[in-house]
Write an enzyme that holds these catalytic residues in place. Structure first.
Site, mmCIF file in Angstrom:
data_model
loop_
_atom_site.group_PDB
_atom_site.id
_atom_site.type_symbol
_atom_site.label_atom_id
_atom_site.label_comp_id
_atom_site.label_asym_id
_atom_site.label_seq_id
_atom_site.Cartn_x
_atom_site.Cartn_y
_atom_site.Cartn_z
ATOM 1 N N CYS A 244 13.708 -5.166 -0.585
ATOM 2 C CA CYS A 244 12.287 -5.531 -0.488
ATOM 3 C C CYS A 244 11.634 -5.632 -1.868
ATOM 4 O O CYS A 244 10.889 -6.565 -2.132
ATOM 5 C CB CYS A 244 11.533 -4.504 0.356
ATOM 6 S SG CYS A 244 12.067 -4.495 2.076
ATOM 7 N N ARG B 167 7.177 10.138 -3.870
ATOM 8 C CA ARG B 167 7.063 8.706 -3.586
ATOM 9 C C ARG B 167 8.411 8.124 -3.186
ATOM 10 O O ARG B 167 8.505 7.323 -2.243
ATOM 11 C CB ARG B 167 6.505 7.953 -4.815
ATOM 12 C CG ARG B 167 6.217 6.483 -4.533
ATOM 13 C CD ARG B 167 5.096 6.369 -3.504
ATOM 14 N NE ARG B 167 4.957 5.031 -2.929
ATOM 15 C CZ ARG B 167 5.570 4.629 -1.820
ATOM 16 N NH1 ARG B 167 6.396 5.445 -1.192
ATOM 17 N NH2 ARG B 167 5.349 3.427 -1.335
ATOM 18 N N CYS C 86 9.529 6.394 0.357
ATOM 19 C CA CYS C 86 10.105 5.048 0.477
ATOM 20 C C CYS C 86 11.240 5.077 1.489
ATOM 21 O O CYS C 86 11.296 4.260 2.404
ATOM 22 C CB CYS C 86 10.668 4.565 -0.851
ATOM 23 S SG CYS C 86 9.427 4.064 -2.031
#
Lengths: 260, 191
Positions: A173, A216, A220
């Site tokens: 992505c 973080r 994800c």
């Protein structure tokens, strides 16, 4: 504490607003939310956490030492620009450490806390405080020691890996679909123009959380239903070193940052 | 001499085996510090996932025929042979974030605002009709997207066991049936 209560009220009010907003530039929106919070509460959550971190930094541990006795990479007690040069290899531990893990090394090896006594919330608050001394500094991580090179190579591989029942991976992505949207926000160009390494540690106004890059990265993986690596583990450090090195030279706009 | 040849053969087989793996042993050792569940997906990474990882989602042309053939061979069909099932059940799966989560990447759902990672599917059945060929193509792409688009981001719902063949047939019906909400109601966000 009344300060925190006031802040919570402000944050909650903002959350309502934030959720109603979609389809606007996320960076502009974050700036707007920050200004709004500053006007209503008079202080930013990031500033509050930095203050908490400062108190913890100057607190004496069981050994009688404060964190000023610790070396965060640029010498004992030197904080100016230190966070912008992490992760890096430390000779005293023989390990590559990021801000989070170096704080734990400081608390356990220098201050004399037992590993079980180290609270995650305290690590994050101290990370906010130390990172605040790198605002305006360029990211400068190096691949000098063999362990730094080995972790960088692993981080690059993990970034491009396809794994798990959903065949997912970061690059699928964050390289292939940069700017496209699956959910609320468009995919950031984390290796390139978005300089995502410089966005953490940060306060997230959308859910009133304080996160470092460790949190973080785990999020994800969690968001795409992939098993998450444990906090402070080597795969997280590897991904961090890869991301940081990819963003070398990027100037930290503001640490801790203020994001959605 | 025979023994030497056998050793050579064994070594070259070993080399071939290693070449097909993405993470090597010292790397897997480090990955293990991430915890059991995290390490497991890399220890048991499938050869097709390893190929997509090695080539960063762009397979060289010479690998494509074999790769596509292997992906095709993974596709199974519903017991009753029907590729279009119950569109109402299909809609519940399509629009469930925890289940198939199709809407997050594809535009066209009358329930949720869709994303733009995948192509728009707006009024899919009205635009394409319900021929056997369209049913089959739609079913197979959902069952195993890598049989058509090697290494694409789209989950391999059937091949990875995320959905049953019957559930996939339900989604095919949701997309194709002219009576389905997907084709009768406006997509969220449509102009």
């Amino acid at each position: 504490m009344p300060l925190k209560a006031l802040l919570m009220a402000g944050a909650l009010a903002l959350m309502g607003l934030a959720l109603a907003q979609e389809g606007v530039d996320p960076r502009e929106e974050a700036k707007r939310q920050k200004q709004l919070l500053l006007e209503t509460a008079g202080i930013l959550p990031t500033e509050l956490i930095v203050e908490q971190g400062k108190d913890l930094f100057n607190r004496k541990g069981p050994s009688g030492k404060t964190m000023a006795e610790c070396d965060f990479g640029l010498g004992k007690g030197v904080l100016e620009g230190a966070a912008a040069r992490l992760p890096r290899y430390f000779l005293d531990t023989g390990k590559v450490e990021d801000l989070d893990s170096r704080i734990i090394t400081c608390m356990t090896r220098v201050q004399g806390f037992k590993p079980a006594q180290v609270k995650r919330s305290e690590v994050v608050a101290v990370a906010f405080y130390i990172a605040s001394h790198s605002t305006g500094k360029p990211i400068q991580v190096r691949l000098l020691f063999p362990e730094e090179r080995a972790l960088y190579a692993l981080g690059e591989k993990l970034f491009y890996a396809r794994s798990g029942a959903r065949d997912v991976g970061c690059a699928t992505c964050h390289v292939t679909y940069v700017g496209k949207r699956a959910g609320v926000l468009p995919y950031a160009d984390v290796l390139g123009k978005d300089k995502s390494w410089t966005h953490w540690p940060a306060y997230r106004y959308s859910n009133d959380q304080i996160w470092t890059m460790q949190d973080r990265i785990r999020a994800c993986y969690g968001n795409i239903a992939h098993p998450q690596p444990d906090l402070y583990s080597l795969p997280i450090l590897a991904l961090e070193l890869f991301l940081a090195y990819s963003n070398n030279g990027a100037v930290v706009e503001e640490w801790p940052a203020f994001v959605r | 001499m025979k023994k030497a040849l056998l050793t050579l053969l064994a070594l070259s087989l070993l080399a071939w085996g290693l070449a097909q793996r993405y993470l090597q042993d010292p790397e897997l050792e480090r990955v293990k510090s991430g915890g059991k569940a995290y390490a497991e997906v890399f220890v048991s990474q499938r050869p097709d996932q390893a190929l997509c990882s090695i080539h960063r989602n762009r397979l060289p042309a010479d690998l494509l025929p074999k790769f596509l053939e292997e992906q095709r061979s993974l596709i199974k069909y519903p017991q009753n042979g029907k590729l279009m099932g119950d569109w109402k059940k299909g809609g519940a799966i399509f629009n469930n974030l925890q289940k198939a989560n199709c809407f997050s990447c594809h535009f066209g759902s009358p329930v949720h605002l869709g994303g733009d990672v995948g192509p728009s599917l707006e009024k899919y059945g009205l635009k394409r009709g319900q021929s056997e060929a369209v049913q089959r193509y739609t079913y197979e792409v959902i069952y195993n997207a890598w049989a058509y688009f090697p290494c694409t981001v789209m989950y391999r719902f059937g091949a990875q066991g995320l959905l049953t063949p019957e559930e996939i047939a339900d989604i095919v019906a949701y997309l194709l049936d002219p009576e389905s909400d997907f084709n009768t109601k406006p997509a969220v966000g449509s102009k």
